[in-house]
Write an enzyme that holds these catalytic residues in place. Structure first.
Site, PDB file in Angstrom:
ATOM      1  N   GLY A  47       0.908  -0.891   0.132  1.00  0.00           N
ATOM      2  CA  GLY A  47       0.011  -0.043   0.094  1.00  0.00           C
ATOM      3  C   GLY A  47       0.777   1.273   0.158  1.00  0.00           C
ATOM      4  O   GLY A  47       0.223   2.563  -0.307  1.00  0.00           O
ATOM      5  N   ASP A 106      -3.587   1.145  11.769  1.00  0.00           N
ATOM      6  CA  ASP A 106      -5.072   1.089  11.929  1.00  0.00           C
ATOM      7  C   ASP A 106      -4.906   0.115  13.345  1.00  0.00           C
ATOM      8  O   ASP A 106      -4.759   0.904  14.574  1.00  0.00           O
ATOM      9  CB  ASP A 106      -5.819  -0.030  10.899  1.00  0.00           C
TER      10      ASP A 106
END
Ligand code: IMP
Ligand code: MG
Length: 194
Positions: A47, A106
């Site tokens: 990512g 996260d």
């Protein structure tokens, strides 16, 4: 430059302009803190690729760039506690200043595991840079040293972030339409072409 909204997107959370402003701010901080140093930038695939590319263009100090691949998500929208590191640099990190670069934090589990491994290899310093921070998702104590921006507890895609390995190439960050997320896999828009 404003790209047209992708048809699968519900809304845009960060425009290309927003992203580039966050990156410039992060680069300014790093340029100040790492002048006269030669850190190893450890980029967490996959990512991070657009962010890494844009960020490093603004860095003015000498640096190595190495890649790590780790996975905790398995292509879905919910994190799992299981983190696998399946790519690690060959170079020794002993005595190095290491900057880990991530797209989003996260739960923090991925970076925690990576940070521990970097320290166990004898790095002299380890700092974390993330474009996005989702503090609401934390499952462990972990703070980034450099944060582009904090985001709400939403599942985001674009600018490297994926859903089912798709949408990484979208140049802005946003939220998908609910029907895409809840769709039966056989109906995904990339499956029923032809
Ligand atoms: P963590 O271990 O839960 O902090 O997960 C970090 C990784 O999960 C990130 O590097 C992303 O690849 C992925 N991830 C976390 N949140 C999102 C999101 O909102 N969209 C897409 N991928 C995400
Ligand atoms: Mg990532």
């Amino acid at each position: 430059m404003n790209s047209p909204l992708h048809p699968d997107f519900e809304s845009v959370v960060l425009t290309e302009e927003d992203i580039s402003q966050h990156i410039q701010k992060l680069a300014d901080q790093l340029n100040q803190d790492y002048q006269n140093k030669c850190p190893v930038i450890l980029a967490v695939l996959k990512g991070v690729y657009p962010f890494l590319s844009d960020l490093t263009k603004h860095l003015h100090f000498y640096c190595d760039v190495e890649f790590i691949a780790a996975s905790s998500y398995h292509g879905g929208t919910a994190t799992t506690d299981w983190v696998e590191i399946y790519l690690w640099p060959r170079m020794s990190l002993k005595g190095k200043d290491v900057i880990i670069v991530e797209d989003i934090i996260d739960s923090g589990l991925t970076l925690k595991k990576i940070k521990q491994k970097v320290l166990s290899e004898g790095a002299s310093s380890v700092k974390l840079v993330t474009l996005l921070d989702k503090p609401s998702g934390r499952k462990t104590r972990l703070e980034a040293d450099y944060v582009g921006t904090t985001v709400k507890p939403l599942f985001l895609v674009g600018y490297g972030l994926d859903f089912q390995e798709k949408y990484r190439n979208v140049p802005y960050i946003g939220v998908l339409k609910k029907e895409i997320i809840t769709m039966n896999a056989k109906d995904y828009p990339w499956r029923n072409e032809n």
